[in-house]
Write a protein that holds these residues in place. Structure first.
Motif, PDB file in Angstrom:
ATOM      1  N   GLY A  40     -14.781   5.727   2.414  1.00  0.00           N
ATOM      2  CA  GLY A  40     -13.979   4.541   2.027  1.00  0.00           C
ATOM      3  C   GLY A  40     -14.020   3.468   3.097  1.00  0.00           C
ATOM      4  N   SER A  41     -15.232   3.026   3.442  1.00  0.00           N
ATOM      5  CA  SER A  41     -15.433   2.049   4.533  1.00  0.00           C
ATOM      6  C   SER A  41     -14.800   2.539   5.839  1.00  0.00           C
ATOM      7  CB  SER A  41     -14.864   0.665   4.169  1.00  0.00           C
ATOM      8  OG  SER A  41     -15.581   0.126   3.091  1.00  0.00           O
ATOM      9  N   GLY A  42     -14.850   3.835   6.057  1.00  0.00           N
ATOM     10  CA  GLY A  42     -14.394   4.402   7.336  1.00  0.00           C
ATOM     11  C   GLY A  42     -12.903   4.683   7.392  1.00  0.00           C
ATOM     12  N   ALA A  43     -12.187   4.456   6.282  1.00  0.00           N
ATOM     13  CA  ALA A  43     -10.722   4.599   6.330  1.00  0.00           C
ATOM     14  C   ALA A  43     -10.251   5.994   5.930  1.00  0.00           C
ATOM     15  CB  ALA A  43     -10.071   3.568   5.418  1.00  0.00           C
ATOM     16  N   ILE A  44     -11.105   6.745   5.255  1.00  0.00           N
ATOM     17  CA  ILE A  44     -10.651   8.054   4.772  1.00  0.00           C
ATOM     18  C   ILE A  44     -10.928   9.094   5.854  1.00  0.00           C
ATOM     19  CG2 ILE A  44     -10.985   9.813   2.977  1.00  0.00           C
ATOM     20  CD1 ILE A  44      -9.512   7.358   1.953  1.00  0.00           C
ATOM     21  N   SER A  45      -9.922   9.383   6.647  1.00  0.00           N
ATOM     22  CA  SER A  45     -10.095  10.332   7.745  1.00  0.00           C
ATOM     23  C   SER A  45      -9.898  11.762   7.265  1.00  0.00           C
ATOM     24  CB  SER A  45      -9.110  10.013   8.868  1.00  0.00           C
ATOM     25  OG  SER A  45      -7.821   9.739   8.335  1.00  0.00           O
ATOM     26  N   LEU A  46      -8.832  12.020   6.506  1.00  0.00           N
ATOM     27  CA  LEU A  46      -8.502  13.392   6.116  1.00  0.00           C
ATOM     28  C   LEU A  46      -9.081  13.760   4.761  1.00  0.00           C
ATOM     29  CD1 LEU A  46      -4.694  13.536   7.067  1.00  0.00           C
ATOM     30  CD2 LEU A  46      -6.688  13.651   8.546  1.00  0.00           C
ATOM     31  N   GLY A  47      -9.748  12.851   4.107  1.00  0.00           N
ATOM     32  CA  GLY A  47     -10.278  13.100   2.765  1.00  0.00           C
ATOM     33  C   GLY A  47      -9.406  12.403   1.734  1.00  0.00           C
ATOM     34  N   HIS A  48     -10.001  12.197   0.550  1.00  0.00           N
ATOM     35  CA  HIS A  48      -9.278  11.513  -0.530  1.00  0.00           C
ATOM     36  C   HIS A  48      -8.116  12.372  -1.015  1.00  0.00           C
ATOM     37  CE1 HIS A  48     -12.157   8.209  -0.989  1.00  0.00           C
ATOM     38  NE2 HIS A  48     -13.103   9.104  -0.713  1.00  0.00           N
ATOM     39  N   GLN A  49      -7.006  11.736  -1.316  1.00  0.00           N
ATOM     40  CA  GLN A  49      -5.808  12.380  -1.893  1.00  0.00           C
ATOM     41  C   GLN A  49      -5.360  13.572  -1.036  1.00  0.00           C
ATOM     42  OE1 GLN A  49      -6.806   9.559  -3.819  1.00  0.00           O
ATOM     43  NE2 GLN A  49      -4.950  10.395  -4.660  1.00  0.00           N
ATOM     44  N   VAL A 386     -20.864   8.073   7.358  1.00  0.00           N
ATOM     45  CA  VAL A 386     -19.494   8.108   7.899  1.00  0.00           C
ATOM     46  C   VAL A 386     -18.688   8.980   6.941  1.00  0.00           C
ATOM     47  CG1 VAL A 386     -17.445   6.706   8.385  1.00  0.00           C
ATOM     48  CG2 VAL A 386     -19.694   5.797   8.927  1.00  0.00           C
ATOM     49  N   THR A 387     -18.307  10.175   7.378  1.00  0.00           N
ATOM     50  CA  THR A 387     -17.691  11.126   6.439  1.00  0.00           C
ATOM     51  C   THR A 387     -16.215  11.367   6.791  1.00  0.00           C
ATOM     52  OG1 THR A 387     -18.038  13.159   7.719  1.00  0.00           O
ATOM     53  CG2 THR A 387     -19.914  12.364   6.424  1.00  0.00           C
ATOM     54  N   PRO A 388     -15.453  11.938   5.867  1.00  0.00           N
ATOM     55  CA  PRO A 388     -14.128  12.440   6.239  1.00  0.00           C
ATOM     56  C   PRO A 388     -14.264  13.508   7.335  1.00  0.00           C
ATOM     57  CG  PRO A 388     -14.365  12.397   3.843  1.00  0.00           C
ATOM     58  CD  PRO A 388     -15.732  12.129   4.412  1.00  0.00           C
ATOM     59  N   MET A 389     -13.160  13.760   8.036  1.00  0.00           N
ATOM     60  CA  MET A 389     -13.199  14.702   9.166  1.00  0.00           C
ATOM     61  C   MET A 389     -12.965  16.146   8.722  1.00  0.00           C
ATOM     62  SD  MET A 389     -10.978  12.303  11.690  1.00  0.00           S
ATOM     63  CE  MET A 389     -11.344  10.545  11.658  1.00  0.00           C
TER      64      MET A 389
END
Ligand SMILES: Cc1ncc(COP(=O)(O)O)c(C=O)c1O
Length: 415
Positions: A40-49, A386-389
């Motif tokens: 999400g343009s680098g904003a999704i750190s923990l994953g969606h939802q 760029v992936t979730p962590m």
């Protein structure tokens, strides 16, 4: 419907419209899943939802949605305290903004108030957002022409790319000193930099360069601003990128990962610096928006409890090994590089020149196989990952396997 159109800007050619998200995945209306290699343009750190974030936001929605920026809320106060404890500053003031570019503008106002000066130094290939002030700090002429700042308000200094080596770092620091000396009659208020230039293709300078820039700014009484909107909050293997440096910047900007998809950004710094800006000069109706503060509080709790910046470092190393294997196998893939979970490589054409067409093809082939990626870099020839962590073994293997298949398909492509 044909009378109405959406002004669309897409960075991932061929990507469908999405209707739901879950962890690393986005789902289209047919239920097909796509691994979100853009986070999400680098904003999704923990994953969606992420359940902790969703639960915190829903609870907050039921309690209090909005106070306006001038009235306090308990969730905002809790966040100030939490971020203050984690920040690079012993005593930390927190200035609330909503999006990254607004945090950039706010930090420049702080610098202008603190120093009583006007001018700003930014770097080659920099990106700091697209509001009419911040856009002046981008190096791209086609962006800068929309800036509201006068041309002589900005200087662009050199930024050594990832693999340019010691001499380039020395030369860039020497040139910066020269530029600052030349501007001695009208010295800058601030030197603003991204510790890793992620938008323009993930360029990772040596720590020595970043520390040198902070010292150079101090030498002339300018504030050193680290724009950690992208690098901050665990993305690059430490909570703040500056945690790994021997020098601390005067101001640190965070956004993106902090809200896991909810719009919130912050300017952090010592109270005596931030409070130089008179009260009321930086407000916006939705800064400190309670549901976004609740999201950021939940992100912070999960990130600290699970030390997610360490997962970024470990996962990032592993994905980088994968990109290095692709580089060994395919001559069109060069310069694999990564800082935690911000990774990239460049694509070449048959003649060995940077190829935006190949990078586009790579993104399209990856989308067709269920992985979303962005292109970037000054020539558009970089492919960014760029992936979730948070990612399980199956997701990791899917991603690696798909990149291998995609590279093979692009290698066979003849333009
Ligand atoms: C370093 C940096 N600063 C600022 C911004 C602007 O953030 P926003 O798009 O939330 O305004 C970005 C966005 O990519 C960024 O990477």
């Amino acid at each position: 419907m044909e009378n109405y159109t959406e002004a669309v800007s897409t960075g991932s050619p061929g990507a469908p419209r999405f209707v739901t998200g879950d962890g690393c995945w986005l789902f289209d209306r047919n239920g097909r899943r796509y691994f979100d290699g853009t986070a999400g343009s680098g904003a999704i750190s923990l994953g969606h939802q992420h359940p902790a974030v969703c639960e915190a936001v829903v609870k907050q929605l039921e309690r209090l949605t909005h106070t306006g920026c001038k009235l306090q809320s308990d969730v905002r106060e809790r966040l100030v305290e939490r971020i203050g404890e984690l920040s690079p500053y012993q005593r930390c003031a927190v200035l609330f903004t909503v999006i990254g570019t607004e945090a950039v503008e706010a930090s420049l106002k702080v610098a202008r108030a603190y120093t009583g000066r006007r001018r700003v130094v930014a770097f080659r290939h920099a990106f700091h957002g697209k509001s009419a002030g911040a856009i002046g700090a981008t190096w791209r002429p086609e962006f800068r022409r929309y800036s509201s700042f006068a041309a002589d308000d900005w200087f662009i200094a050199d930024f050594p790319d990832s693999d340019q080596g010691d001499e380039a770092v020395d030369e860039a620091l020497r040139q910066l000193d020269q530029l600052l000396d030349d501007a001695a009659g009208d010295p800058p208020a601030a030197v603003i930099m991204e510790p890793v230039q992620i938008t323009e293709g993930v360029e990772i300078p040596e720590a020595r360069f970043l520390e040198g820039v902070i010292r150079a700014a101090r030498r002339v009484g300018a504030l050193a601003i680290f724009d950690e909107i992208y690098t901050g909050f665990g993305r690059c293997g430490t909570l703040f990128y500056s945690d790994r440096l021997a020098e601390t910047p005067d101001l640190t900007l965070v956004g993106k990962s902090l809200g896991n998809g909810f719009p919130i950004s912050l300017v952090l710094g010592a109270p005596e610096v931030i409070n130089a800006l008179p009260s009321g000069i930086q407000t916006s109706t939705y800064s400190g928006f309670p549901p976004a503060c609740a999201a950021a509080e939940a992100v912070t709790n999960v990130m600290v409890a699970e030390r997610l910046w360490e997962s970024s470092a470990t996962l990032g190393r592993d994905l980088l090994d994968g990109l290095r294997s692709l580089d060994e196998e395919h001559s069109f893939i060069v310069r694999p590089r990564g800082a935690g979970l911000a990774l990239a490589f460049d694509c070449l054409d048959e003649a060995g020149r940077p190829s935006a067409a190949r990078a586009t093809r790579f993104v399209e082939e990856a989308v067709a196989r269920g992985v979303l990626l962005f292109r970037g870099g000054p020539l558009g020839a970089a492919v960014k990952l760029v992936t979730p962590m948070l990612m399980d073994a199956e997701e990791h293997d899917f991603l690696q396997g798909t990149l291998i298949e995609t590279a093979a398909a692009v290698a066979a492509w003849r333009g």
